[in-house]
Design an enzyme around this catalytic site. Structure first.
Site, mmCIF file in Angstrom:
data_model
loop_
_atom_site.group_PDB
_atom_site.id
_atom_site.type_symbol
_atom_site.label_atom_id
_atom_site.label_comp_id
_atom_site.label_asym_id
_atom_site.label_seq_id
_atom_site.Cartn_x
_atom_site.Cartn_y
_atom_site.Cartn_z
ATOM 1 N N ASP A 21 0.811 -1.223 0.000
ATOM 2 C CA ASP A 21 0.000 0.000 0.000
ATOM 3 C C ASP A 21 0.848 1.279 0.000
ATOM 4 O O ASP A 21 0.664 2.164 0.854
ATOM 5 C CB ASP A 21 -0.923 0.007 1.230
ATOM 6 C CG ASP A 21 -1.815 -1.223 1.291
ATOM 7 O OD1 ASP A 21 -2.247 -1.691 0.226
ATOM 8 O OD2 ASP A 21 -2.082 -1.697 2.411
ATOM 9 N N GLU A 45 -11.370 0.107 -4.493
ATOM 10 C CA GLU A 45 -10.652 0.657 -3.331
ATOM 11 C C GLU A 45 -9.463 1.463 -3.827
ATOM 12 O O GLU A 45 -9.270 1.626 -5.016
ATOM 13 C CB GLU A 45 -10.185 -0.481 -2.405
ATOM 14 C CG GLU A 45 -9.214 -1.449 -3.055
ATOM 15 C CD GLU A 45 -8.854 -2.650 -2.179
ATOM 16 O OE1 GLU A 45 -9.417 -2.816 -1.072
ATOM 17 O OE2 GLU A 45 -8.009 -3.449 -2.610
HETATM 18 O O1 FUB Z 1 -3.441 -3.798 2.695
HETATM 19 C C1 FUB Z 1 -4.770 -3.987 3.099
HETATM 20 C C2 FUB Z 1 -5.711 -3.618 2.005
HETATM 21 O O2 FUB Z 1 -5.393 -4.353 0.838
HETATM 22 C C3 FUB Z 1 -5.625 -2.180 1.556
HETATM 23 O O3 FUB Z 1 -6.263 -1.286 2.411
HETATM 24 C C4 FUB Z 1 -6.239 -2.304 0.209
HETATM 25 O O4 FUB Z 1 -6.086 -1.187 -0.614
HETATM 26 C C5 FUB Z 1 -5.513 -3.526 -0.315
HETATM 27 O O5 FUB Z 1 -4.237 -3.211 -0.761
#
Ligand code: FUB
Length: 342
Positions: free
Chosen positions: A34, A241
């Site tokens: 991330d 996301e």
């Molecule tokens: O790393 C946890 C989650 O997985 C993140 O918040 C999302 O964007 C995905 O990368």
């Protein structure tokens, strides 16, 4: 190959130093994910989640992503050694958090650095908190409670040329975005029909002290070239996301992950509040389930920071952060990148 180089005293005391190379893990001694890359004082800071070797259940709720702290990696230049400056915030120091410190981001205002991060509160609901430091390398001191009204995951910050600061956030499935359609938390919402408009990311303007939302939360609209909203069943294009906002030649670029189809895509608009017109793909799928990114300019070139699961041989919750140069064509379109081709 990543080569350990001789380190300065400070970096030896605080962490590790590796040669940065395009399309290679920036560090290999821990799993990182991330990446939110920022340039402060001419140097690149990459704020990362830290994947641990938990063996939690692997499911659509994201229970396998049991992260507890954040690190910041630094690059004096894009091809310079990459230093891990160590842990900058741990969930044990955040009073409201119960688990899952997911994707962070950091911005600077008036000489202070604000680290925004999502995590589950004591009721298991994802919220967004902020922690503050005098240095971009931390350590960061968390505010005692999460930002009032915040929910879901993946805060991405954007400071416009007039100094206005916006926060974008939201993630489907484990990120709980579907549960907030009414404005209140609904534990078991009805499934969204495929022909319904897709949910967009949320956004809010931040207050001058950077610790609260200055105005109501809005949902961002992502539309196609004919002005029609992208539909929930359009998994190649709909928002999942990882929102990121940047500005290029006066246009606002909202980029994000499509989740189930594993693309990083983008849409453009004339305002930081949208609407945004879908444009195309930035990055084709990487090894691993999640794909997550940030885009930053350094010394006149643009870079995509992203992660994949190559370092762990494909284990989705053991990821590594990488970068590659991002290019626009003459019309401002981002040229699609294939992650395993130069
Ligand atoms: O790393 C946890 C989650 O997985 C993140 O918040 C999302 O964007 C995905 O990368």
């Amino acid at each position: 190959m990543i080569k350990l180089v001789s380190a300065s005293k400070a970096s030896l005391e605080r962490g590790f130093l590796f040669m940065a190379k395009q399309n290679e893990p920036l560090v290999k001694h821990i799993y990182t994910a991330d990446p939110s890359a920022r340039v402060f004082n001419g140097k690149i800071y990459i704020y990362t989640s830290h994947d641990l070797e938990h063996s939690g259940e692997d499911n659509d709720n994201g229970d396998q992503y049991q992260m507890e702290d954040y690190h910041v990696l630094t690059l004096d230049d894009i091809d310079a050694p990459c230093a891990d400056n160590g842990e900058i915030l741990n969930m044990r120091d955040v009073p409201w958090v119960s688990r899952q410190m997911w994707a962070p981001d950091c911005v600077e205002k008036d000489g202070k650095y604000y680290l925004y991060f999502p995590a589950r509160d004591k009721d298991g609901v994802f919220r967004i908190g902020v922690a503050i430091s005098d240095s971009p390398a931390g350590p960061f001191k968390p505010e005692p409670d999460f930002i009032k009204g915040s929910h879901s995951i993946d805060p991405g910050l954007f400071i416009d040329d007039d100094g206005s600061c916006y926060i974008y956030f939201g993630g489907l499935w484990g990120g709980q975005l579907e549960k907030w359609q009414t404005g209140e938390f609904v534990a078991n919402p009805a499934p969204i029909p495929e022909d319904a408009d897709a949910l967009g990311p949320k956004m809010a303007r931040l207050s001058p002290d950077m610790k609260s939302f200055a105005a109501d939360i809005k949902e961002i609209k992502i539309i196609d070239e004919n002005g029609n909203p992208i539909k929930a069943g359009d998994e190649d294009r709909r928002y999942f996301e990882d929102p990121w906002m940047h500005k290029y030649n006066g246009k606002y670029y909202l980029s994000y992950s499509t989740g189930t189809t594993h693309y990083i895509v983008y849409a453009t608009g004339d305002s930081p509040e949208g609407p945004f017109i879908y444009q195309g793909r930035i990055l084709e799928p990487v090894i691993g389930w999640t794909t997550h990114h940030s885009i930053v300019e350094h010394k006149g070139k643009w870079y995509l920071f992203y992660h994949d699961s190559s370092l762990s041989g494909g284990i989705s919750h053991r990821r590594c952060v990488k970068f590659r140069e991002l290019k626009y064509d003459a019309d401002g379109r981002i040229i699609t990148m294939k992650p395993y081709e130069e």
